[in-house]
Design a protein around this motif. Sequence first.
Motif: not given
Length: 457
Positions: A333-353
């Motif tokens: 689960p800790a690994y899955l959470a890291q992968n989720a954080r990467v997705n969150a960062a990328v999607a947010a950065a792209l959606a705000l740009a």
Amino acid sequence: MRRAVVAVAMAVCGFSRLASAQPVTDLDPRITNLVGQVSEERLVALLKKLESFGTRNTLSSVDSTTHGIGAARQWIFDEMRSYGPRLQVSFDTYKIAKQGRITRDVEARNVLAILPGRSQRRIYISGHYDTIAVNGGQSGSNAGTRGRDGIVVTQPADPNAPNDSPAAGVNDDGSGTSLTLELARVFSQSGIEFDATLVFMCHVAEEQGLMGAKLHARKAKEAGIRIDAVLNNDIVGNQRGGNGIVDGGSIRVYAEGPEDSPSRELARFVQRWGMRYVPSHTVRPIARPDRFSRGGDHSAYNQYGFAAVGFRESREDFNRQHDPRDTFDGLSPAYLAQNARVNAAVAAALALAPPAPVVLNDRGQANINRAPSGYDAHLTWTASPGAVAYRIFWRSAWGPDWQHELLVGNVTETTFPNTLIDDLVFGVAAVDTLGHESLVAPYLSAVIDSTEVKTIP
Ligand SMILES: [Zn+2]
């Protein structure tokens, strides 16, 4: 058209002169905060609930409230609805005829939640919620045998009967599904107004040939919907390979070519912004559509011309894939959470740009030439709404990663004197007042049609 003639020193001068309009920082604290909202505990709860349905096979029971795909899709729908009023949750339903691995006509439903942005352009975060178990599982497939290693899976003799044999699919693809649900919660409750519209998509019938994704991508294409990016997550929850090698510190991102395809630009964006916001995790772009002999829903979007990449855990355990042993105890689960954080960062950065600038002319040719001297690199582009500056990227035309970057002001052209456009690849991204940066639009050389030489017999 506003114009900048850029030697590096001049660009720096221009930068300070325009300081008030320039980004003050690369990182947006709202994105940092959003990434911090991803909860490992919630991911665990989602995974255990998905496991509880026993199977989510596309051909499993639909009339139970606790077992099979009918119960699972309704729960996913209700779960996303529970995240609040900003999400528009719906079923995306198709009647798929008997064909290939679909042994009878079946109603199949993607489940999606839309978080509307200021613009219609869409960014997807996705996984597939259907599961499968076959004799021998993936390890049997890898070895070219069926049933040598895995547990024997009994399929119903009657093709019209529901296939309810155990297929918990906690990693394949409960991991991508739980990630998608958790990000639907985090984004919709963030209070942030995004420029792009975010779509949290749980696909169906992936295991029968990417059918849910293909049908949705085709429908989007036919409706003229602009999809800027698909982040597809499939098998992203286990850090321990079946050979005992453990890697909990990196994630692979597969992207089809050629080297400056929209999907490759997206993969570069994932690495650049994912690792800026989540520096504790390494993003490994892979210049390939997917692993050998394996497929995923991102490829369905590629087929219809959309930029889409596939996230895959770094070390797979094939004994637990397409096998009844794909259960919660095989997850990290800790690994899955890291992968989720990467997705969150990328999607947010792209959606705000802002959207990426347009660098092609009406005939599809890149707006790059050797003007004014005949030996310069002269780039022009069309302004992006919301941009206050542009960042130029370049690299040797032999290599995958951008090597240099330069922020220029609110201009739509720039010139690098005595620079060989033939030996370099250039690209440009739009940047807003808070430093949000778009995907890079590359200046590509046109593909030249080969014409036949006429000869005299
Ligand atoms: Zn899968």
